[in-house]
Design a protein around this motif. Structure first.
Motif, PDB file in Angstrom:
ATOM      1  N   HIS A 355      50.075 -14.133  79.582  1.00 30.83           N
ATOM      2  CA  HIS A 355      50.869 -12.925  79.892  1.00 30.83           C
ATOM      3  C   HIS A 355      49.994 -11.645  80.218  1.00 30.83           C
ATOM      4  CE1 HIS A 355      54.052 -15.343  78.815  1.00 30.83           C
ATOM      5  NE2 HIS A 355      54.969 -14.339  78.862  1.00 30.83           N
ATOM      6  N   THR A 357      50.670  -7.409  80.729  1.00 37.43           N
ATOM      7  CA  THR A 357      51.903  -6.347  80.735  1.00 37.43           C
ATOM      8  C   THR A 357      51.424  -5.187  81.712  1.00 37.43           C
ATOM      9  OG1 THR A 357      53.206  -7.358  78.815  1.00 37.43           O
ATOM     10  CG2 THR A 357      53.910  -4.959  79.685  1.00 37.43           C
ATOM     11  N   HIS A 359      52.421  -1.337  82.469  1.00 40.79           N
ATOM     12  CA  HIS A 359      53.191  -0.094  82.330  1.00 40.79           C
ATOM     13  C   HIS A 359      53.351   1.126  83.052  1.00 40.79           C
ATOM     14  CE1 HIS A 359      54.172  -1.959  78.245  1.00 40.79           C
ATOM     15  NE2 HIS A 359      52.606  -2.064  77.896  1.00 40.79           N
ATOM     16  N   THR A 490      56.306  -5.492  75.481  1.00 39.13           N
ATOM     17  CA  THR A 490      55.405  -6.412  76.113  1.00 39.13           C
ATOM     18  C   THR A 490      56.443  -7.482  76.310  1.00 39.13           C
ATOM     19  OG1 THR A 490      54.451  -7.160  74.148  1.00 39.13           O
ATOM     20  CG2 THR A 490      53.256  -5.711  75.310  1.00 39.13           C
ATOM     21  N   SER A 530      58.078  -1.816  81.908  1.00 36.15           N
ATOM     22  CA  SER A 530      56.956  -2.754  81.320  1.00 36.15           C
ATOM     23  C   SER A 530      57.391  -3.981  82.064  1.00 36.15           C
ATOM     24  CB  SER A 530      57.476  -2.874  79.873  1.00 36.15           C
ATOM     25  OG  SER A 530      57.318  -1.597  78.979  1.00 36.15           O
ATOM     26  N   SER A 532      55.922  -7.595  82.676  1.00 33.86           N
ATOM     27  CA  SER A 532      54.898  -8.660  82.230  1.00 33.86           C
ATOM     28  C   SER A 532      54.859  -9.856  83.577  1.00 33.86           C
ATOM     29  CB  SER A 532      55.698  -9.438  81.095  1.00 33.86           C
ATOM     30  OG  SER A 532      55.325  -8.517  79.675  1.00 33.86           O
TER      31      SER A 532
END
Length: 563
Positions: A355, A357, A359, A490, A530, A532
């Motif tokens: 993963h 993430t 923003h 996240t 956000s 991911s």
């Protein structure tokens, strides 16, 4: 008349087991085909399980709160071969070998076969029933009451089921009776070879093979000691038969109480019936009269003394951690159903997909204004318009431009599938955990249509009324943690999807704006994002470009008219 067993069906797509939340029927109840008999919670939804028969409930084989694998028998019904269970039950009462036929068809648990042999005499060490003067005549119309499982076992062991002493009501033969007859040679005239007498099981104990009816007596051998009389508490009744609901039996196990010892004035079908309240009252009375454990003698450790270890000390030491936990007042909650599914899915996603993430924040003054202008028209159409449809349309614009975020990595085939459909999953917080209903073909629907569908799916998700199919087929997911407060997070990808977008709360925050050639900080509504991604499939630069496209459409809502 036959006894039909009903197995837990696959109530979802590939569901392996379910938690039996509650029974909607009880032994003796008349049910019709397609009538719900139980509520089962799978790893996807709470569903009602319908009956496949017209009949009378014979036995329940699972308790409320029990995890049941798909394919296991959970209930049995008495049904007539022609489907008329009520008439069949009445016929059974008329052919019962007991002197007084049962008035209630629900009290007749045994299946009958027209070609069965006559019933044996009461004394297991006596000659075969045909030689007893009081036995039923050996005629073609004679019947032995035994379920199919007991008859099958009798054939396997080479036992004549007609010669077996039945310990159930009306002489009904159970599998344990067949085994006892085979082991003890019940047909012998030598009293020393006869099996020892057994307590008669309850009506729901018989005919279930290795399964135990959820409403039957658990201590069939009568070996439980009388705790009440030993401690000076309430005198136990010591019944042979006690009826109770699965919930009551669970309470009895938790309190360490034998149901047959619980006093009661209530009866069902002529048998004692115990409630959970009676169980708790009896258990409380036992605890109040229990003698306290003796205090251990002090040991002077300074003088070199050493306490002698006893078996009780060893047991206490072995279970110290369990005792500490139970004494701390901690509560344990079963890790089942939707909660367990969420955990396994999150674990699989987090440990499979690397993963990352991204923003960002969108300035959404125009979006707020557009929604305010459209709300009256939406209300006129009985639609509650939220920001979610606008976000969904903006996401579709981004997915069309960057299709790798609308894809699936098939590792075994070593290929990435770019999905042609835009099916967005909307995470909904419920009492049972997070559920993700899917809105199909978002690119083909208008704002009002999307708003109406999202509201409907969310409402039914909270009520646990979603169908499993309504939570499958997603290609991209959205989670709106801003609805309960928060800006950034996240989010964990809804694997095997490759991306998920988290939405913060739309609130006024300080932003820098150009005005008259100068920069100034002003309050403005903003939407934190956000995103991911599965970094195996999506690069960070692509994720940022996708986010920029989504923000562009949110900051200029007129662009959504093209989506």
């Amino acid at each position: 008349m036959t006894v039909e067993e009903f197995k837990l069906p696959d109530v979802g797509e590939g569901v392996a087991e379910g938690e039996l939340v509650s029974w909607l029927v009880a032994p003796g109840d008349r049910v019709e085909e397609d009538q719900p008999v139980a509520e089962v919670e799978t790893d996807k939804a709470l569903v009602e399980v319908p009956s496949s028969y017209d009949g009378v409930v014979e036995e329940l084989f699972a308790e409320e709160g029990e995890m049941v694998p798909v394919g296991d028998v959970i209930i049995s019904f008495r049904v007539d071969e022609d489907g008329d269970a009520e008439a069949a039950a009445g016929d059974d009462a008329g052919t019962e070998a007991e002197p007084e036929p049962a008035d209630d068809p629900s009290s007749e648990p045994a299946a009958e076969e027209p070609d069965a042999e006559p019933e044996p005499a009461d004394d297991p060490s006596s000659e075969p029933a045909a030689e007893e003067p009081d036995a039923e005549p050996d005629t073609p119309s004679g019947r032995t009451f035994a379920p199919p499982s007991a008859r099958r076992l009798a054939r396997e062991l080479g036992v004549d089921v007609a010669a077996v002493e039945g310990s159930g009501p009306g002489g009904r033969v159970s599998e344990s009776d067949v085994r006892a007859h085979a082991d003890g040679d019940a047909g012998s005239t030598d009293a020393d070879d006869a099996p020892e007498p057994r307590p008669a099981p309850t009506p729901t104990d018989t005919g279930s093979g290795d399964r135990k009816a959820a409403v039957s007596k658990r201590n069939g051998d009568g070996a439980t000691a009388s705790a009440g009389s030993a401690a000076g508490g309430p005198e136990p009744t010591g019944r042979d038969t006690t009826l109770a609901t699965p919930a009551t039996r669970k309470a009895a196990r938790e309190r360490g109480v034998d149901l047959d010892d619980v006093p009661t004035d209530e009866t069902r079908d002529g048998e004692a019936f115990v409630t959970a309240e009676a169980v708790n009252a009896y258990a409380d009375a036992l605890e109040s009269t229990a003698e306290p454990a003796p205090e251990p003698e002090p040991v002077d450790l300074d003088a070199g003394g050493e306490a002698a270890a006893t078996p009780a000390d060893a047991a206490a030491a072995a279970g110290a951690s369990a005792t500490d936990a139970s004494g701390s007042g901690d509560e344990t909650v079963p890790y089942r159903g939707v909660r367990r599914t969420i955990g396994k899915q999150m674990e699989r996603s987090k440990y499979t997909a690397p993963h990352v993430t991204h923003h960002d924040t969108a300035e959404v003054d125009p979006l707020v204004e557009a929604r305010e202008q459209l709300k009256p028209k939406a209300e006129a159409s009985d639609v509650k318009l939220t920001y979610m449809p606008f976000v969904m349309k903006a996401i579709v614009a981004g997915l069309k431009k960057y299709p790798y975020l609308n894809s699936e990595l098939r590792e075994d085939d070593e290929e990435i599938v770019l999905k042609s459909e835009y099916n967005l999953g909307i995470a909904v917080a419920t009492d049972a955990g997070l559920m993700v209903p899917v809105v199909d073909n978002v690119d083909e629907k208008g704002l009002f249509e999307l708003a109406d569908e999202v509201n409907d799916l969310a409402a039914r998700a909270r009520e646990r009324k979603l169908k499993p199919a309504e939570m499958n087929g997603g290609t991209f997911s959205i989670t709106n943690f801003g609805a309960i407060g928060g800006e950034y997070a996240t989010p964990i990808i809804n694997y095997p999807e490759t991306a998920i977008l988290g939405l913060g709360a739309i609130e006024e925050r300080p932003v820098v704006r150009e005005r008259d050639g100068a920069s100034e900080v002003v309050p403005a509504p903003t939407l934190p994002l956000s995103l991911s991604i599965d970094h195996r499939v999506v690069d960070g630069a692509v994720a940022a470009e996708f986010a920029n496209t989504v923000m562009e459409h949110l900051e200029n809502p007129l662009l959504l008219l093209n989506e």
